[in-house]
Design an enzyme around this catalytic site. Structure first.
Site, PDB file in Angstrom:
ATOM      1  N   THR B 177       0.861  -1.144   0.000  1.00 56.38           N
ATOM      2  CA  THR B 177       0.000   0.000   0.000  1.00 56.38           C
ATOM      3  C   THR B 177       0.920   1.222   0.000  1.00 56.38           C
ATOM      4  O   THR B 177       2.098   1.078   0.289  1.00 56.38           O
ATOM      5  CB  THR B 177      -0.728  -0.103   1.353  1.00 56.38           C
ATOM      6  OG1 THR B 177      -1.592  -1.211   1.311  1.00 56.38           O
ATOM      7  CG2 THR B 177      -1.396   1.129   1.781  1.00 56.38           C
ATOM      8  N   ARG B 205     -13.005  -7.633  -2.464  1.00 52.41           N
ATOM      9  CA  ARG B 205     -12.196  -7.804  -1.260  1.00 52.41           C
ATOM     10  C   ARG B 205     -11.715  -6.447  -0.763  1.00 52.41           C
ATOM     11  O   ARG B 205     -11.197  -5.628  -1.527  1.00 52.41           O
ATOM     12  CB  ARG B 205     -11.009  -8.728  -1.531  1.00 52.41           C
ATOM     13  CG  ARG B 205     -10.049  -8.909  -0.323  1.00 52.41           C
ATOM     14  CD  ARG B 205      -8.912  -7.924  -0.366  1.00 52.41           C
ATOM     15  NE  ARG B 205      -7.864  -8.148   0.629  1.00 52.41           N
ATOM     16  CZ  ARG B 205      -6.845  -7.319   0.853  1.00 52.41           C
ATOM     17  NH1 ARG B 205      -6.743  -6.211   0.154  1.00 52.41           N
ATOM     18  NH2 ARG B 205      -5.942  -7.599   1.772  1.00 52.41           N
ATOM     19  N   VAL B 206     -11.923  -6.207   0.520  1.00 53.46           N
ATOM     20  CA  VAL B 206     -11.488  -4.969   1.145  1.00 53.46           C
ATOM     21  C   VAL B 206     -10.412  -5.312   2.167  1.00 53.46           C
ATOM     22  O   VAL B 206     -10.552  -6.275   2.921  1.00 53.46           O
ATOM     23  CB  VAL B 206     -12.671  -4.262   1.844  1.00 53.46           C
ATOM     24  CG1 VAL B 206     -12.231  -2.960   2.514  1.00 53.46           C
ATOM     25  CG2 VAL B 206     -13.783  -3.982   0.849  1.00 53.46           C
ATOM     26  N   GLY B 207      -9.343  -4.542   2.199  1.00 52.47           N
ATOM     27  CA  GLY B 207      -8.281  -4.776   3.167  1.00 52.47           C
ATOM     28  C   GLY B 207      -8.317  -3.755   4.278  1.00 52.47           C
ATOM     29  O   GLY B 207      -9.357  -3.178   4.595  1.00 52.47           O
ATOM     30  N   THR B 228       1.152  -0.758   6.269  1.00 54.37           N
ATOM     31  CA  THR B 228       1.191  -1.535   5.039  1.00 54.37           C
ATOM     32  C   THR B 228       1.488  -2.973   5.405  1.00 54.37           C
ATOM     33  O   THR B 228       1.960  -3.252   6.508  1.00 54.37           O
ATOM     34  CB  THR B 228       2.270  -1.004   4.075  1.00 54.37           C
ATOM     35  OG1 THR B 228       2.273  -1.813   2.893  1.00 54.37           O
ATOM     36  CG2 THR B 228       3.666  -1.050   4.692  1.00 54.37           C
ATOM     37  N   GLY B 229       1.213  -3.905   4.455  1.00 55.51           N
ATOM     38  CA  GLY B 229       1.506  -5.304   4.720  1.00 55.51           C
ATOM     39  C   GLY B 229       0.314  -6.181   4.426  1.00 55.51           C
ATOM     40  O   GLY B 229      -0.545  -5.824   3.622  1.00 55.51           O
ATOM     41  N   HIS B 230       0.243  -7.316   5.103  1.00 53.94           N
ATOM     42  CA  HIS B 230      -0.839  -8.266   4.865  1.00 53.94           C
ATOM     43  C   HIS B 230      -2.139  -7.707   5.463  1.00 53.94           C
ATOM     44  O   HIS B 230      -2.316  -7.689   6.683  1.00 53.94           O
ATOM     45  CB  HIS B 230      -0.492  -9.625   5.473  1.00 53.94           C
ATOM     46  CG  HIS B 230      -1.522 -10.667   5.188  1.00 53.94           C
ATOM     47  ND1 HIS B 230      -2.298 -11.225   6.180  1.00 53.94           N
ATOM     48  CD2 HIS B 230      -1.946 -11.212   4.018  1.00 53.94           C
ATOM     49  CE1 HIS B 230      -3.145 -12.091   5.621  1.00 53.94           C
ATOM     50  NE2 HIS B 230      -2.953 -12.102   4.313  1.00 53.94           N
ATOM     51  N   GLY B 231      -3.035  -7.259   4.610  1.00 56.61           N
ATOM     52  CA  GLY B 231      -4.222  -6.507   5.031  1.00 56.61           C
ATOM     53  C   GLY B 231      -5.085  -7.225   6.049  1.00 56.61           C
ATOM     54  O   GLY B 231      -5.581  -6.622   7.004  1.00 56.61           O
TER      55      GLY B 231
END
Lengths: 271, 317
Positions: B177, B205-207, B228-231
């Site tokens: 992100t 899909r929403v993070g 940021t990273g794995h949502g």
């Protein structure tokens, strides 16, 4: 471990005596359903999903059938669920034409690598999972239509301190393994813009103190009124609100407590 | 002008990140370092001209949305259908105003739309075609999706459909992100975060990026943060609010960032990164992914980095 199930039916005000009675019965039914799931050895996740589904199916509450309407008179729903054991979570926003958004949120949690699906992506997933599509009329009630007409004239519901905000439904539970879970589901705010997403999908002190601190912070910082239900990891529970009222029910040790306004708690034995 | 000539001498600070990731070629790293430097400089200039923290983070993130090297706006990763769906959020630490959009398509700058949600509606969060209708009502131009798709994003999707690595929380390839945090001349804080999401994601899909508390948070009394990273992991731990909670408990920005990122890693194996400015103007950029392009502008100096230990410093004009 003590089995605990607490539900709420959303903060609000100006509710007629007749309606309060129907809401108290609905909230009692949901809590009893969830508690029975726990007594039969069901998980906290099973219990909160079951309790919230009862409220989604009950037209008195702003979730599933009976959801408030958006600016176009349409129903768009949000829901989320979370498993305290491993922080697994599932959520949907702006979903239309299904009866139980909380069940879809659970499917997101268990059948996808994601936590959150929205709009027609969520609806496509529902279809792929065999969730029946229902006509929107099945979700709309006379009350929700009248509520929208009234709001289009008065325009009060957008204000953070509007006492009429008949929120959301929800449940929290502790099961026989001490696992915790929550589930929350809503039609949102009446007259909302299309595609508006609220809080429902988005997860020292005693439970009582924590609830008070948090609600008072939201009120003093933003003038925002609301309510919450909470079970701590020790099994202590609380139902607290700064809105005028909030239908709630708690089942523990085979007793069911219900309330709507301050100080009107009733207690009955559960079979 | 937002700040007059006689303002208190609060330190102006602007920090940006371009998303955690790995396996980036040397050429691409150079392009990313330049892009991140450009975004930070743009945001810092806005602050120096007296712009607000909200103006600065919006401006910095818009630069990264327009830059095809980053997973936001143009250059966004593709969903399972090869389509671009974007999420973004922005928050003003002065009064907790916030705006967010999710699953928006065919616009160049989701962060600008998020700001419009914050300023022109009574709501905080719009999704899907409701958000797109609002964009049209606001006169935001609709652009063909091809303008947002790059050769790299198409190749990335093909590769992922075979390897299926990106869904895993500890997948180092998660080119997250973009985001920015700022402190302006009045000591106000703000954050902005924008993303195309995870490659090969399900439709809709929403993070974490549009969810305040997860993708970012700003409160003048505590700090401003963008993650940021794995949502999915960031959502489950509410990473942004969790980090600020540690600051409220008396930890430094550095300690708070480390505690929160390590919690997400140990609890869920989730990797990520964050940038943070505390209310005293101290800033940090930290990550548990392999790398994270970042840049910080303060006291007329610009620091940039991508991997551990490769920080460069230049003077700003």
């Amino acid at each position: 471990m003590s089995l605990v199930l607490v539900v709420h039916g959303g903060g609000g005000s100006n509710i007629s005596t007749d309606r309060k009675e129907r809401m108290r019965q609905g909230i009692a039914r949901a809590a009893t359903e969830g508690y029975n799931i726990l007594k039969e050895g069901g998980s906290a996740v099973d219990a909160v999903e079951g309790a919230v589904a009862v409220l989604e199916n009950d037209p008195e509450f702003n979730a599933g059938c009976g959801s408030v309407l958006n600016v176009n008179g349409d129903v768009e729903m949000d829901a989320s669920i979370m498993d305290g054991k491993n922080l697994s979570a599932g959520a949907v926003s702006a979903v239309r034409c299904i009866a139980n958004p909380i069940k879809l949120a659970r499917l997101v949690m268990e059948k996808t690598p994601h936590c959150f699906l929205t709009g027609h992506g969520a609806e496509k997933f529902a279809a792929d999972m065999g969730v029946p599509e229902i006509p929107v009329e099945k979700l709309i009630t006379e009350r929700s239509k009248k509520h929208l007409e009234k709001e289009k004239q008065e325009k009060g519901a957008e204000k953070p301190d509007c006492p009429k905000n008949t929120g959301t439904v929800g449940a929290v539970a502790m099961d026989c393994n001490g696992n915790l879970a929550y589930a929350t589901s809503t039609g949102g705010i009446v007259n909302k813009m299309i595609g508006r997403v609220g809080d429902s999908p988005c997860i020292g002190k005693t439970a009582e103190e924590a609830a008070e601190l948090a609600l008072n912070y939201m009120k003093s910082k933003l003038k925002g009124l609301g309510g919450l239900i909470l079970i701590s990891k020790t099994g202590d529970w609380v139902a607290k609100w700064t809105s005028v009222s909030m239908p709630w029910a708690a089942a523990k040790d085979d007793k069911l407590q219900t309330g709507i306004d301050f100080g009107d708690t009733k207690i009955v034995d559960l079979p």
